[in-house]
Design an enzyme around this catalytic site. Sequence first.
Site, PDB file in Angstrom:
ATOM      1  N   GLU A   1     -20.990 -82.113  73.868  1.00  0.00           N
ATOM      2  CA  GLU A   1     -20.968 -81.075  72.835  1.00  0.00           C
ATOM      3  C   GLU A   1     -19.671 -81.078  72.032  1.00  0.00           C
ATOM      4  O   GLU A   1     -19.687 -80.860  70.823  1.00  0.00           O
ATOM      5  CB  GLU A   1     -21.221 -79.694  73.453  1.00  0.00           C
ATOM      6  CG  GLU A   1     -22.671 -79.453  73.874  1.00  0.00           C
ATOM      7  CD  GLU A   1     -23.056 -80.157  75.164  1.00  0.00           C
ATOM      8  OE1 GLU A   1     -22.148 -80.622  75.896  1.00  0.00           O
ATOM      9  OE2 GLU A   1     -24.267 -80.251  75.472  1.00  0.00           O
TER      10      GLU A   1
ATOM     11  N   HIS B   1     -29.730 -70.766  80.099  1.00  0.00           N
ATOM     12  CA  HIS B   1     -30.731 -70.979  79.052  1.00  0.00           C
ATOM     13  C   HIS B   1     -31.112 -69.641  78.428  1.00  0.00           C
ATOM     14  O   HIS B   1     -32.216 -69.461  77.951  1.00  0.00           O
ATOM     15  CB  HIS B   1     -31.983 -71.677  79.609  1.00  0.00           C
ATOM     16  CG  HIS B   1     -31.695 -73.028  80.194  1.00  0.00           C
ATOM     17  ND1 HIS B   1     -31.231 -73.183  81.475  1.00  0.00           N
ATOM     18  CD2 HIS B   1     -31.784 -74.270  79.668  1.00  0.00           C
ATOM     19  CE1 HIS B   1     -31.060 -74.476  81.721  1.00  0.00           C
ATOM     20  NE2 HIS B   1     -31.383 -75.157  80.644  1.00  0.00           N
TER      21      HIS B   1
END
Lengths: 414, 397
Positions: free
Chosen positions: B131, B201
């Site tokens: 990322e 999530h």
Amino acid sequence: GASNLAGALRQQPFDSSEEKPQFPGASAEFIDHLEFIQPNVISGIPVYRVMDRAGQIINPSEDPQLSKETVVNFYQKMTLLNTMDRILYESQRQGRISFYMTNYGEEGTHIGSAAALDSKDLVFGQYREAGVLMYRGFPLDLFMAQCYANADDLGKGRQMPVHYGSKDLNFVTISSPLATQIPQAAGAAYAAKRENTNRAVICYFGEGAASEGDAHAGFNFSATLECPLIFFCRNNGYAISTPTNEQYRGDGIAARGPGYGMLSIRVDGNDVFAVYNATKEARRRAVAENQPFLIEAMTYRIGHHSTSDDSSAYRSVDEVNYWDKQDHPISRLRHYMTARSWWSEDNERSWRKQSRKTVMEAFEKAEKRHKPHLDLMFTDVYDEMTPNLIRQRESMWRHIQQYKDHYPLDAYAK
Amino acid sequence: SLTTAMAASARLLFRGAGLKAYTANVNSGAQSSFGTTLLRLSPNCSSQTKTQIKHASHFTYHPDPVPTMYGPTTKMNLFQSVTSALDNTLASDPTAVIFGEDVAFGGVFRCTVGLRDKYGKDRVFNTPLCEQGIVGFGIGAAAAGATAIAEIQFADYIYPAFDQIVNEAAKYRYRSGNLFDCGNLTIRAPWGCVGHGSLYHSQSPEAFFAHCPGIKIVIPRGPVQCKGLLLSCIEDHNPCIFFEPKILYRAAVEQVPTEAYTIPLSQAEVLQEGSDVTLVAWGTQIHVLREVVSMAQEKLGVSCELIDLQTILPWDTETVCKSVAKTGRLLISHEAPVTGGFAAEISSTVQEECFLNLEAPITRVCGYDTPFPHIFEPFYIPDKWKCFEAVKRLISY
């Protein structure tokens, strides 16, 4: 060439009929005995050198055969940087600027690499690459303006000294967080590739910064995304007080390149021609083949890390003296020039005098200038000022009108 | 594989709404590739659902009115509206590139399906799984003149890029004196709770970024807003983070203009006018509050004004304060934990601006100050009953 390398690293077509490894993750043979791969750190990647410490060309076929004019320019840029370093270092000691970082001992890496680039190639740096800007013609006035954070500073006085940037010279503004520029350089090189304008990107960083996660990211992205990019690592032996044996245990930084599928080389960073040759060839191939190259320039940080550091607390004066007196990029190039009668004691004396004079003039001019207008504290946060920021700016002005005796208003542009 | 499984189960959760949307799109021309994908996936979905027991959805999606001012519309769910925005961008801006983990085959949430085939692999491509690299790469591409649209696979995984966002992207223009900027960077990330996403999530990290001058943070409530706001983010000359409520990817379906259009940033939208209490939220929570508005009207005879903030930073203080000056009461609700959440910023600002108008303390109905839990999710989220109770107390204060 590159196409072969890229091909070898791509996944093999699946063929189950052969008794060979079919794993998608690597292209390799089976072996039938247990054997760990040994890192080769005792006899590492060799250091490419063109001239010896006395300025003699070792292998004539590697001599870049640069003109007298070019070489004298190299020398003058290196020494001008050195002169500027001495004056600004002293000015920080006297409290006239808040901070400074010298480039002592690494002048050759800057000038040699900068000279091998095209002027439109985009430069991403760390903070010890002022020579690249010097080579590209950044005016002394603007170096000084940035360090003094005066009204002439292109950066509007917002960053600490030595955080230079120049849109005109394609030198991306320096920031303090280490290694953040590395994956950014990969993105810029990718954009350059898509523009198809034969533009390369070079990205400088120290060996300490190479330990950051962003270095890993940048190396891997540039290889997998096939970016025309030169990674230039200045391995000067120290990250502030941390010696390289506390920074890594492999064979320096160059040895990591092949692990990312990247062509890599190690050069003598005190040999401006070795740096020039390596950068020139890396640039040529990076643009032609759209792949990244890694150059590790071995050098030594002769100065303190910064004006906030006393390096005698962690290394010996003898060690520093060796590099300053016996193996310095400036003296080595001077030997080369002297041997060709391109430079004399007279040249040296008058150039020293002249460079000192021009630096001092810029210095005194910068010191007299006002600081930027206070409104510039609020602009450029976004492309346009938000209503919130406009309110805060108004609130600041109301406050300082009321308490004007308590703020150094006279120093700032009206 | 965890994230793929996650995406698959997200599909499961909304199979009803999703399947309907899919079926509707099989023959809809521009979107036909979605239909093909669906047909391949649907048998899987129905065989797995038998082993799953799901709590009923905590909201009911209310479609927006069909927009009439932007030309022809197509029925789209939220992920399709994202694709449509990206499609418009790639078509009109030759420098635009889309990249991230697994975007090439269409993305784990199907947001980039078909784009690589249509625009080429140099414009829609996978990156290594990293990322900080994705955001750093996007900053560099934007600084060099490209329109960079980066995807972070889940908002929960944006933190490795926190340094690149906060120290680099946000400060690029300011620190260079406007010599360089990365204003053409947009970072998209699935966001918010999804029923069973647990700790990594489900997160809503907008408040972490709201403390960072130099970036914009935008969150849509449905497909029409999603496309218009995403296109605004992409066109905006500042780095933007665009959070997509993943629970709505398939559940939210409405008519969306097929051509490009923009919805302005930093403007809240008053979705329902009212006179007794102002309710402020963003993302999925808007739909929770829509129900609260009805409940308050029916059960308490209370008239609520509902505001979708849409842009978290820089936020629209004027619309919110104007509403509170009228109603005298404010409830702010978000999924993220209450302490340090963005409701605190809104609450404090409104208290400063509307002190004389306030008739009750400002109320925050938010997630608890815990990590986001798996099996306790129905008890964790600030659902309509918690919000309804807060309205009741606001009124009787």
